[in-house]
Design an enzyme around this catalytic site. Structure first.
Site, PDB file in Angstrom:
ATOM      1  CG  HIS A 129      40.155  38.589  30.724  1.00  7.05           C
ATOM      2  ND1 HIS A 129      38.944  38.881  31.327  1.00  7.05           N
ATOM      3  CD2 HIS A 129      41.085  39.355  31.351  1.00  7.05           C
ATOM      4  CE1 HIS A 129      39.133  39.790  32.271  1.00  7.05           C
ATOM      5  NE2 HIS A 129      40.423  40.094  32.313  1.00  7.05           N
ATOM      6  CG  ASP A 131      43.944  40.489  34.273  1.00  5.83           C
ATOM      7  OD1 ASP A 131      42.968  40.757  33.548  1.00  5.83           O
ATOM      8  OD2 ASP A 131      43.904  40.521  35.519  1.00  5.83           O
ATOM      9  CG  HIS A 284      39.607  37.441  35.884  1.00  3.77           C
ATOM     10  ND1 HIS A 284      40.885  37.229  35.430  1.00  3.77           N
ATOM     11  CD2 HIS A 284      39.382  38.772  35.760  1.00  3.77           C
ATOM     12  CE1 HIS A 284      41.422  38.380  35.056  1.00  3.77           C
ATOM     13  NE2 HIS A 284      40.534  39.324  35.234  1.00  3.77           N
ATOM     14  NE  ARG A 299      44.046  44.616  36.047  1.00  5.93           N
ATOM     15  CZ  ARG A 299      43.779  44.306  34.786  1.00  5.93           C
ATOM     16  NH1 ARG A 299      42.592  43.846  34.444  1.00  5.93           N
ATOM     17  NH2 ARG A 299      44.692  44.463  33.852  1.00  5.93           N
TER      18      ARG A 299
END
Ligand code: SIN
Length: 308
Positions: A129, A131, A284, A299
């Site tokens: 995907h 983000d 990623h 994150r």
């Protein structure tokens, strides 16, 4: 696809002689990897003030290499947030259950259970995907800071979507040029919920925050002008304006092409690594690690532009 045996590029930096683009400033070095993307930055300490010219070098490296690995960053969550904010406003993840206490800008990505309850999102990145592609303004980039690493596994893989577009066969380019595709946060949610304890039932307010959006199938990077394929197996559900079976077949071909081994860099984490990747250029995937081994990452996610 077996992630564990994926024949992809490793973390090793290219020998200096092979790196025409190596730059070495007074304070830190940027060393491109011998891979389809990625560079490491060594000798930089983000807990110290970052002068504008150093920031500009990091920004340039991010655009050139798509992932920069900032080694040995012993920084606090506040310092991660402050550095991330220099690239744009931060996005708050819809799963607010997994915010770091006192720092809603940080999403905890972790497989750890405490008192039987997950402390973070354990299956983030289970499917390829980009983000927040399911938001009208998807993410410019994300920063992931290693807090606790497992002794085995836990790698993150990145696929270069500029290369994916450049090498896409002409008939597929013609089939998708000018088209839009639907991206939906909920596309794989029920499937993930069945597999793991990390996907709480969403409230109506959370569902309203992630209504499906249409994004261009091929987008133009707003800073470099390079074109990139912009679909993913996690969030892209259909290509608008095509019959269902045609759309499914086309997406399957795009997904398979985009994550070919020659487009991929596999990151093997080191203690205190801070990764900064470009969601406009890359997909990623988290390769996962044995359940018994702890993995804890923080994150931050930077808001990007409307894709075009
Ligand atoms: C993510 O998809 O943001 C998480 C990646 C990882 O945990 O390696």
């Amino acid at each position: 696809m077996t992630i564990g045996t994926h024949p992809v590029s490793a973390t090793r930096a290219a020998p200096a002689s092979a790196c025409a683009a190596v730059s070495s400033g007074a304070a830190f070095e940027i060393r491109p990897f011998d891979a389809p993307l990625g560079a490491e930055i060594v000798g930089l300490d983000l807990s110290e003030p970052l002068p504008a010219e150093d920031f500009a070098r990091i920004h340039r490296a991010h655009l050139d290499h798509h992932v920069v690995v900032l080694r040995d960053q012993r920084i606090t969550p506040g310092q991660q947030i402050a550095f991330s904010r220099r690239f744009g406003p931060l996005q708050i993840h819809v799963l607010h259950q997994f915010q770091l206490a006192g720092h809603p800008e940080i999403l905890i990505v972790s497989n750890v259970l405490e008192d039987g309850k997950p402390i973070g999102l354990g299956d983030a990145g289970h499917f390829w995907h980009s983000d927040l592609s399911y938001k009208e303004k998807p993410s410019l980039g994300s920063l992931l800071h290693a807090q606790e690493l497992p002794a085995e596994g836990g790698d993150t893989l990145f696929a270069n979507m500029h290369l994916a577009w450049d090498t896409l066969p002409a008939h597929l380019k013609a089939a998708v040029e000018g088209r839009k595709a639907e991206h939906t946060y909920l596309a794989k949610y029920a499937e993930l919920q069945q597999r793991s304890p990390w996907r709480p039932n969403l409230t109506p307010e959370q569902i309203a925050q992630v209504a499906p959006v249409l994004q261009p199938v091929v987008r133009t990077h707003p800073e470099t002008g390079r074109r990139a394929l912009f679909v993913s197996e996690h969030f892209t559900t259909r290509i608008a304006g095509l019959p269902e079976d045609e759309s499914r077949d086309l997406l399957a071909q795009l997904f398979a092409h985009s994550v070919k081994p020659e487009h991929i860099y596999r990151h093997r984490w080191q203690e205190h690594d801070l990764l900064f990747w470009d969601n406009r250029s890359l997909l990623h995937l988290a390769a996962g690690c044995p359940d018994a081994l702890r993995r804890v990452m923080y994150r931050t996610t930077i808001e990007g532009d409307l894709p075009f």
